[in-house]
Scaffold this motif. Structure first.
Motif, PDB file in Angstrom:
ATOM      1  N   PRO A   1      -9.068   6.239  -0.692  1.00 51.81           N
ATOM      2  CA  PRO A   1      -7.854   5.589  -0.180  1.00 51.81           C
ATOM      3  C   PRO A   1      -6.576   6.007  -0.901  1.00 51.81           C
ATOM      4  O   PRO A   1      -6.594   6.349  -2.086  1.00 51.81           O
ATOM      5  CB  PRO A   1      -8.132   4.102  -0.428  1.00 51.81           C
ATOM      6  N   ILE A   2      -5.485   5.949  -0.148  1.00 52.94           N
ATOM      7  CA  ILE A   2      -4.149   6.163  -0.692  1.00 52.94           C
ATOM      8  C   ILE A   2      -3.887   5.117  -1.764  1.00 52.94           C
ATOM      9  O   ILE A   2      -3.298   5.395  -2.811  1.00 52.94           O
ATOM     10  CB  ILE A   2      -3.113   6.008   0.453  1.00 52.94           C
ATOM     11  N   ARG A   3      -4.324   3.902  -1.487  1.00 53.25           N
ATOM     12  CA  ARG A   3      -4.170   2.763  -2.399  1.00 53.25           C
ATOM     13  C   ARG A   3      -5.021   1.654  -1.817  1.00 53.25           C
ATOM     14  O   ARG A   3      -5.100   1.492  -0.597  1.00 53.25           O
ATOM     15  CB  ARG A   3      -2.694   2.368  -2.390  1.00 53.25           C
TER      16      ARG A   3
ATOM     17  N   HIS B   1       0.816  -1.222   0.000  1.00 50.83           N
ATOM     18  CA  HIS B   1       0.000   0.000   0.000  1.00 50.83           C
ATOM     19  C   HIS B   1       0.848   1.270   0.000  1.00 50.83           C
ATOM     20  O   HIS B   1       0.311   2.369   0.143  1.00 50.83           O
ATOM     21  CB  HIS B   1      -0.954   0.016   1.204  1.00 50.83           C
ATOM     22  N   LEU B   2       2.168   1.112  -0.141  1.00 57.08           N
ATOM     23  CA  LEU B   2       3.095   2.260  -0.181  1.00 57.08           C
ATOM     24  C   LEU B   2       2.935   3.171   1.041  1.00 57.08           C
ATOM     25  O   LEU B   2       2.800   4.386   0.905  1.00 57.08           O
ATOM     26  CB  LEU B   2       2.902   3.098  -1.464  1.00 57.08           C
ATOM     27  N   LEU B   3       2.937   2.565   2.242  1.00 55.57           N
ATOM     28  CA  LEU B   3       2.577   3.348   3.434  1.00 55.57           C
ATOM     29  C   LEU B   3       3.757   3.849   4.256  1.00 55.57           C
ATOM     30  O   LEU B   3       3.574   4.553   5.239  1.00 55.57           O
ATOM     31  CB  LEU B   3       1.683   2.505   4.362  1.00 55.57           C
TER      32      LEU B   3
ATOM     33  N   SER C   1      -4.325   3.048   5.121  1.00 61.19           N
ATOM     34  CA  SER C   1      -4.448   3.162   3.667  1.00 61.19           C
ATOM     35  C   SER C   1      -5.756   3.841   3.248  1.00 61.19           C
ATOM     36  O   SER C   1      -5.886   4.272   2.109  1.00 61.19           O
ATOM     37  CB  SER C   1      -4.365   1.776   3.025  1.00 61.19           C
ATOM     38  N   LYS C   2      -6.721   3.953   4.159  1.00 63.82           N
ATOM     39  CA  LYS C   2      -8.029   4.510   3.779  1.00 63.82           C
ATOM     40  C   LYS C   2      -8.015   6.039   3.684  1.00 63.82           C
ATOM     41  O   LYS C   2      -8.969   6.640   3.220  1.00 63.82           O
ATOM     42  CB  LYS C   2      -9.127   4.054   4.750  1.00 63.82           C
ATOM     43  N   ASN C   3      -6.950   6.652   4.247  1.00 64.21           N
ATOM     44  CA  ASN C   3      -6.773   8.098   4.020  1.00 64.21           C
ATOM     45  C   ASN C   3      -7.875   8.946   4.672  1.00 64.21           C
ATOM     46  O   ASN C   3      -8.316   9.949   4.106  1.00 64.21           O
ATOM     47  CB  ASN C   3      -6.754   8.359   2.506  1.00 64.21           C
ATOM     48  N   ILE C   4      -8.291   8.535   5.862  1.00 57.93           N
ATOM     49  CA  ILE C   4      -9.410   9.208   6.529  1.00 57.93           C
ATOM     50  C   ILE C   4      -9.019  10.637   6.944  1.00 57.93           C
ATOM     51  O   ILE C   4      -9.819  11.566   6.822  1.00 57.93           O
ATOM     52  CB  ILE C   4      -9.887   8.392   7.752  1.00 57.93           C
ATOM     53  N   VAL C   5      -7.761  10.788   7.382  1.00 56.86           N
ATOM     54  CA  VAL C   5      -7.337  12.116   7.844  1.00 56.86           C
ATOM     55  C   VAL C   5      -7.395  13.130   6.692  1.00 56.86           C
ATOM     56  O   VAL C   5      -7.937  14.228   6.842  1.00 56.86           O
ATOM     57  CB  VAL C   5      -5.926  12.052   8.477  1.00 56.86           C
ATOM     58  N   ARG C   6      -6.890  12.721   5.508  1.00 57.71           N
ATOM     59  CA  ARG C   6      -6.968  13.665   4.372  1.00 57.71           C
ATOM     60  C   ARG C   6      -8.417  13.845   3.910  1.00 57.71           C
ATOM     61  O   ARG C   6      -8.787  14.902   3.397  1.00 57.71           O
ATOM     62  CB  ARG C   6      -6.109  13.209   3.201  1.00 57.71           C
TER      63      ARG C   6
END
Ligand code: G6P
Length: 477
Positions: free
Chosen positions: A383-385, A105-107, A292-297
């Protein structure tokens, strides 16, 4: 002996142990389990999974040969493996969830992580033992020429280990995650990267959710193993064996989902939510609290949207459902705290006496999520990925008129991209503008796009998805 077997870390059920020693059985959670449970129940498939908790271990120890169905549980054929807790913990938390998940997930925040030290080498040995325990159990249970379907990044080594024990069986591996490009995948220590790739190539068929992840896997095989890759035919040949690469875009069983979503518990949650938000427009997100779900952004984008579009103040509410996940990992606990902090800031900045701009819910509540889907005007999936992201597919089924804001890095974008509003998940301003566009999308356009989204989301329901992979394991005529 069994003709078809499935292996995954998480099984279809889990057990909790109460203080008086009583065991309660529950359905397991997560995308993989919800996809497979319905299908496997219909067929005589033996499911092999790991005991994840003390409750699971207590149940297994009372079951002859780990077979829970032989101990009187109504699970369908199920063998749970009692892997020593410390081995399990290192394999699941340290390697699968902290390393392989982060790579695919490139995290990583690469200036400081990862660091593959001596401790990691010990953790890797546990991952090897954990995979060996699965391979052994599968070798014991598989009938002659059986088909064995191994699932996910927890079990990348099991296919080649099983092949070593039982050359007669047909093996598939399926990745429910994205796959990293070679330059990121090779963050892994060389010998580990090679073992993961060769482990999967022990299968006859390696399945992925999208063509993009399949291509990344083939690129890794070529770059890191020097394997012979035929991209047109989708095959990888290495050390004299050929593995076929398949793309199977898991979808949703629309009828079953809809039937569940009109049950009374969902209807009453809908009424309660409506009462809470009045006639405001609703922007909904539903996720595990997962990095990976990118909730903060996603929350930052909502904040940008409120700043850029004061005309919406008092007229819109963001319902963000973020359910607890993988809380044994400190990164996840910190992430949950960051989500809560960000939500608080939005409330502090914008809430008034009669308007609550954001409702964040961090408790798992399936009927309430279904109710939120049904009420959504906009569904945000950024998501980020993501391997696929089934939320992006469930939404259009349950809400024919909601607009979908979707990350271009979600696997689902390959199938839904044409009718979603695609966003770059790192671009908070871009996401804020997409939210606005989604809110003002004319009714007719919403319905038109919704129809096409629904068709794409239900194109390959779990039953067909499973059947395709089973068919891919038929011996050539
Ligand atoms: C992802 C994985 C699944 C897993 C799910 C839940 O979707 O691909 O294999 O079931 O996450 O993760 P967990 O760690 O709770 O099993």
């Amino acid at each position: 002996m069994n003709a078809v077997l499935v292996a995954s870390n998480r099984g279809p059920v889990s057990f909790t142990l109460s203080e008086d020693g009583a065991l309660t059985m529950r359905r397991g959670g997560g995308g993989l389990v919800s996809g497979l449970s319905g299908v496997v129940k219909e067929m005589e498939v033996l499911w092999v999974c790991a005991a994840l908790s003390d409750g699971d271990r207590s149940a297994v120890r009372l079951a002859p040969g780990g077979r829970l169905d032989h101990a009187g549980y109504d699970t369908g054929p199920l063998r749970m493996l009692d892997i020593p807790p410390s081995t399990f913990h290192r394999a699941y938390n340290a390697v699968a969830n902290s390393t392989l998940w982060f790579v695919n997930h490139l995290l990583y925040n690469t200036p400081t992580a990862p660091q593959f030290d001596t401790r990691f080498r010990r953790e890797w040995e546990s991952y090897q033992s954990y995979n060996a325990a699965f391979a052994l159990a599968l070798a014991e249970e598989a009938g002659p020429g059986a088909r064995v379907m191994v699932q996910d990044y927890h079990l990348t080594l099991a296919p080649s280990m099983l092949r070593g024990e039982r050359p007669d069986v047909r093996i598939s591996h399926f990745s429910h995650t994205p796959w990293a490009p070679p330059e990121y995948f090779s963050l892994l220590p060389d010998e580990v990267a090679v073992e993961v790739l060769c482990g999967i190539l022990g299968a006859d068929h390696a399945g992925f959710l999208t063509a993009r992840w399949a291509a990344a896997f083939m690129d890794c095989c070529e770059a890191l193993l020097g394997a012979n890759v035929d991209r047109g035919a989708r095959t990888v040949t290495h050390e004299g064996r050929t593995t076929r690469i398949g793309v199977h875009g898991l979808g949703v069983d629309g009828d079953a989902l809809w039937a569940r979503a009109v049950e009374p518990d969902v209807e009453s949650h809908m009424a309660a939510l409506r009462q809470e938000v009045g006639d405001s427009k609703l922007i909904v997100r539903i996720d595990r609290t997962e990095l990976s779900k990118n909730i903060v952004r996603g929350l930052a984008a909502y904040r940008e949207f409120l700043a850029a579009h004061p005309e919406w103040h008092g007229k819109v509410v963001h319902l963000a459902f973020a359910y607890p996940s993988r809380h044994d990992l400190p990164e996840y606990r910190e992430y949950t705290a960051a989500v809560q902090r960000c939500a608080k800031e939005i409330e502090d900045e914008y809430a008034t006496e009669d308007w609550d701009p954001l409702i964040l819910n961090v408790n798992d509540d399936y009927p309430r999520s279904l109710a939120a889907y049904r009420l959504a005007d906009v569904l945000l999936v950024n998501p980020i990925r993501d391997g696929m992201n089934l939320v992006a597919k469930e939404g259009p089924i349950l809400s024919p008129r909601s607009a979908l804001v979707l990350s271009r890095e979600a696997g689902a974008a390959a199938e839904l991209g044409a009718d979603a509003l695609l966003v770059n998940p790192y671009d908070v301003c871009g996401t804020a503008e997409a939210i606005h566009e989604a809110l003002v999308m004319p009714e007719e356009e919403r319905l038109e796009r919704g129809k096409r989204l629904r068709a794409a989301a239900t194109a390959l329901p779990p039953g067909l998805w499973f059947a395709e992979q089973l068919a891919a394991l038929e011996p050539a005529p």
